[in-house]
Design an enzyme around this catalytic site. Structure first.
Site, PDB file in Angstrom:
ATOM      1  N   ASP A   1       0.840  -1.196   0.000  1.00 18.18           N
ATOM      2  CA  ASP A   1       0.000   0.000   0.000  1.00 18.18           C
ATOM      3  C   ASP A   1       0.877   1.249   0.000  1.00 18.18           C
ATOM      4  O   ASP A   1       2.046   1.193   0.406  1.00 18.18           O
ATOM      5  CB  ASP A   1      -0.888   0.025   1.256  1.00 18.18           C
ATOM      6  CG  ASP A   1      -1.857  -1.144   1.284  1.00 18.18           C
ATOM      7  OD1 ASP A   1      -2.167  -1.683   0.208  1.00 18.18           O
ATOM      8  OD2 ASP A   1      -2.283  -1.524   2.395  1.00 18.18           O
TER       9      ASP A   1
HETATM   10  N1  URA Z   1      -1.095  -6.043   3.651  1.00 16.25           N
HETATM   11  C1  URA Z   1      -1.634  -4.805   3.723  1.00 16.25           C
HETATM   12  O1  URA Z   1      -2.676  -4.608   4.306  1.00 16.25           O
HETATM   13  N2  URA Z   1      -0.964  -3.802   3.137  1.00 16.25           N
HETATM   14  C2  URA Z   1       0.213  -3.953   2.486  1.00 16.25           C
HETATM   15  O2  URA Z   1       0.774  -2.991   1.980  1.00 16.25           O
HETATM   16  C3  URA Z   1       0.756  -5.248   2.441  1.00 16.25           C
HETATM   17  C4  URA Z   1       0.087  -6.273   3.032  1.00 16.25           C
END
Ligand code: URA
Length: 255
Positions: free
Chosen positions: A106
């Protein structure tokens, strides 16, 4: 099998110059093959056998490039910039055309991101059929609870057709909130890469993720020496280990 390719293509594949500029360099006599100036762009080069130098500097042939990037928050792990600057902006100076991030972190997640132009490997590492362990450090709301470790082990309900696969959760530290809610530093290893996977798994047990960082993926770990936004090429050994990752069920889990 050893790759054979034209000298001008070799130089453009290695991003020494564009194809037209490579031809120019060759005709100008700036390029040596096996110690002799070669002015023929069409000269065939055999990967691993012929030694190519441009202005005295040896150019090693690599079919694909593999880098470990320490992604900082604020960058999107995509080659497009629909929601912020792409992680590609951090790869200036890296060799290899068509680099892309393997899997998604993310925008607000930091940590280990593999960058490559090896489509087959990228596909295999992210395919739901191959379970490559991914380990995260997460700062989450709430106290350290044994019960949540068991729930993660069983596979929590993340409001999809299938629950999350079993995951290994460890609480590393608990900070009592002085009047505020307690927070924990947790390490979690998952073997899938579903959308917002870790955040949704913690949400399923009533917690919010305040900070998230990926520290390992299959056989790769984030180098403590690699600052946010920095990258380094993978070693040959790491590339070979990655190619085997997910075939045997990863580090923590066995099928
Ligand atoms: N899980 C998440 O919620 N976000 C990420 O960036 C990676 C794994």
């Amino acid at each position: 099998m050893a790759v054979m390719l034209r000298l001008d293509k070799f130089l453009s594949d290695m991003e020494v110059a564009g194809r037209a500029q490579a031809k120019k360099l060759i005709r100008q006599g700036a390029v040596e093959v096996n110690g002799e100036v070669c002015r023929l762009p069409e000269r065939k080069i055999q990967e691993g056998t012929d030694c190519v130098r441009v202005q005295g500097q040896e150019i090693a042939y690599q079919k694909f490039s593999y880098y470990l990037l320490h992604k900082p928050a604020g960058y999107v792990s995509s080659t497009k910039e629909t929601d912020g600057p792409s992680v590609l902006r951090l790869m200036e100076g890296a060799y290899g055309r068509g680099l892309f991030p393997v899997g998604r972190l993310d925008k607000d997640t930091e940590g280990l991101l593999l960058m490559t132009n090896d489509g087959e490997l990228g596909h295999r590492l992210t395919s739901p059929r191959h379970h490559v362990d991914k380990t995260y450090w997460a700062v989450v709301t709430g106290r350290a609870l044994e019960e949540d470790i068991h729930l993660f082990e069983e596979g929590v309900d993340i409001q999809e057709k299938r629950p999350a696969m079993p995951a290994a959760l460890h609480f590393l530290e608990e900070r009592p909130g002085d009047g505020r809610e307690a927070v924990c530093l947790a390490e979690v290893t998952v073997r899938e890469g579903r959308y917002h996977q870790v955040k949704r798994m913690f949400a399923a047990v009533g917690r919010q993720v305040l900070y998230l960082k990926r520290v390992a993926m299959g056989p790769l770990s984030l180098d403590p020496s690699l600052g946010r936004g920095a990258y380094r090429p993978l070693t040959e050994e790491e590339v070979q280990q990655l190619k085997g990752a997910g075939r045997d069920g990863g580090k923590l889990f066995t099928d």
